[in-house]
Design a protein around this motif. Structure first.
Motif, PDB file in Angstrom:
ATOM      1  N   PHE A  75       6.868  -3.557   7.321  1.00  0.00           N
ATOM      2  CA  PHE A  75       5.378  -3.884   6.932  1.00  0.00           C
ATOM      3  C   PHE A  75       5.392  -5.504   7.648  1.00  0.00           C
ATOM      4  O   PHE A  75       6.179  -6.083   7.535  1.00  0.00           O
ATOM      5  N   SER A  93       0.192  -6.888   6.862  1.00  0.00           N
ATOM      6  CA  SER A  93      -0.657  -5.593   6.271  1.00  0.00           C
ATOM      7  C   SER A  93      -0.677  -4.435   6.950  1.00  0.00           C
ATOM      8  O   SER A  93      -1.496  -3.343   6.848  1.00  0.00           O
ATOM      9  N   HIS A  94       0.349  -4.340   7.865  1.00  0.00           N
ATOM     10  CA  HIS A  94       0.145  -3.077   8.856  1.00  0.00           C
ATOM     11  C   HIS A  94       1.766  -2.336   8.584  1.00  0.00           C
ATOM     12  O   HIS A  94       2.594  -3.087   8.377  1.00  0.00           O
ATOM     13  N   ILE A  95       1.625  -1.170   8.560  1.00  0.00           N
ATOM     14  CA  ILE A  95       2.836  -0.210   8.245  1.00  0.00           C
ATOM     15  C   ILE A  95       3.357   0.217   9.544  1.00  0.00           C
ATOM     16  O   ILE A  95       2.714   0.738  10.487  1.00  0.00           O
ATOM     17  N   TYR A  96       4.743   0.106   9.997  1.00  0.00           N
ATOM     18  CA  TYR A  96       5.376   0.495  11.046  1.00  0.00           C
ATOM     19  C   TYR A  96       6.110   1.711  10.719  1.00  0.00           C
ATOM     20  O   TYR A  96       7.011   1.651   9.862  1.00  0.00           O
ATOM     21  N   ASP A 151       3.509   0.844  15.189  1.00  0.00           N
ATOM     22  CA  ASP A 151       2.277   0.263  14.233  1.00  0.00           C
ATOM     23  C   ASP A 151       1.532   1.611  14.005  1.00  0.00           C
ATOM     24  O   ASP A 151       0.948   1.951  14.973  1.00  0.00           O
ATOM     25  N   GLU A 158      -0.713   1.977  11.335  1.00  0.00           N
ATOM     26  CA  GLU A 158      -1.852   1.323  10.521  1.00  0.00           C
ATOM     27  C   GLU A 158      -3.134   2.187  10.635  1.00  0.00           C
ATOM     28  O   GLU A 158      -3.666   2.841   9.389  1.00  0.00           O
ATOM     29  N   ASN A 159      -3.539   2.441  11.793  1.00  0.00           N
ATOM     30  CA  ASN A 159      -4.750   3.206  11.889  1.00  0.00           C
ATOM     31  C   ASN A 159      -4.585   4.830  12.024  1.00  0.00           C
ATOM     32  O   ASN A 159      -5.364   5.246  11.466  1.00  0.00           O
ATOM     33  N   ARG A 164      -4.673   7.267   9.145  1.00  0.00           N
ATOM     34  CA  ARG A 164      -5.981   7.411   8.310  1.00  0.00           C
ATOM     35  C   ARG A 164      -6.683   8.659   8.807  1.00  0.00           C
ATOM     36  O   ARG A 164      -7.910   8.785   8.472  1.00  0.00           O
ATOM     37  N   ASP A 210       0.959  -1.227  -0.008  1.00  0.00           N
ATOM     38  CA  ASP A 210       0.169  -0.107   0.047  1.00  0.00           C
ATOM     39  C   ASP A 210       0.815   1.225   0.090  1.00  0.00           C
ATOM     40  O   ASP A 210       1.522   1.679   1.135  1.00  0.00           O
ATOM     41  N   ALA A 223       0.039   4.328   2.251  1.00  0.00           N
ATOM     42  CA  ALA A 223       0.311   4.216   3.542  1.00  0.00           C
ATOM     43  C   ALA A 223       1.524   4.814   3.757  1.00  0.00           C
ATOM     44  O   ALA A 223       1.761   5.447   4.960  1.00  0.00           O
TER      45      ALA A 223
END
Ligand code: DC
Length: 210
Positions: free
Chosen positions: A66, A69-72, A77, A79-80, A83, A30, A33
């Motif tokens: 990564f 599917s989470h980006i660090y 982390d 990921e949330n 956004r 992604d 991201a």
């Protein structure tokens, strides 16, 4: 094998890319991201993006990883948190900076090297991998994109505000000087306005396996 999925915000790229990657047993990157994580770093550290020397030296302190599917971002982390409305508001400007794009494009090429992978973004088929094996340009009517965003995220914004913000981001992303959002000449257009996610995936899958 490289599959490029480009297109405007909210057309369904990341949902499609994730499901298609798992159907094909490919990896998924992604790239939006990555621009969001860099934006978070810049905002958290109050870096002036127009001070080029400071910006270039700051980029050296950014590590992106990564996992599932989470980006660090530097081991955390994000990921949330990437956004959030604040980051969504700032990310277009940050992603129009040449030094940031060069930094992330190189990282994207390294990550994808020798892999079977799907990348979603704005410039994958035009700049990052102009020789990608497959290129798709995912589009949808702006009203439908706004409704999907509205249903997806619990936001204080009204549907009209989300639509206005998507239109603004489309404009910014399409008109920037460096690597604007643009369909690669050889990309296949997939209009998801009247397609379910399953129908969209089936359509793309048939091009690849057809
Ligand atoms: O896909 P997204 O909404 O998470 O992307 C966030 C922003 O990052 C988007 O406004 C444009 C930018 N972006 C970009 O310029 N190039 C990419 N390859 C991916 C995203």
């Amino acid at each position: 094998m490289i599959i490029a999925l480009d297109g405007p915000s909210g057309a369904g790229k990341s949902t499609i890319a994730k499901l298609l990657a798992s159907k094909l047993n490919y990896e998924y990157l992604d790239t939006g991201a990555m621009y969001r994580a860099v934006t978070k770093y810049i905002l958290d550290n109050k870096i002036d993006i127009y001070d080029k020397n400071l910006l270039i030296s700051s980029l050296k302190n950014i590590r992106l990883d990564f996992n599932k599917s989470h980006i660090y971002l530097n081991g955390v982390d994000v990921e949330n948190t990437i956004r959030s409305e604040t980051i969504t508001k700032e990310v277009s400007e940050v992603s129009s900076i040449k030094e940031i794009r060069e930094f992330l494009v190189e990282m994207q090429r390294n990550i994808a090297k020798n892999k079977s992978i799907i990348l979603d973004g704005r410039d994958i088929g035009t700049v990052v991998f102009p020789n990608a094996d497959y290129k798709f340009f995912i589009v949808a009517d702006v009203k439908i994109r706004a409704k999907r965003r509205f249903d997806q995220y619990k936001s204080d914004q009204t549907l009209e505000q989300i639509e206005a913000s998507i239109l603004k981001r489309d404009q910014y992303d399409s008109n920037r000087k460096i690597s604007p959002l643009k369909k690669a000449k050889d990309a296949i257009i997939i209009d998801t306005s009247n397609l379910t996610i399953d129908e969209t995936i089936e359509k793309i899958y048939n091009y690849i396996r057809g």
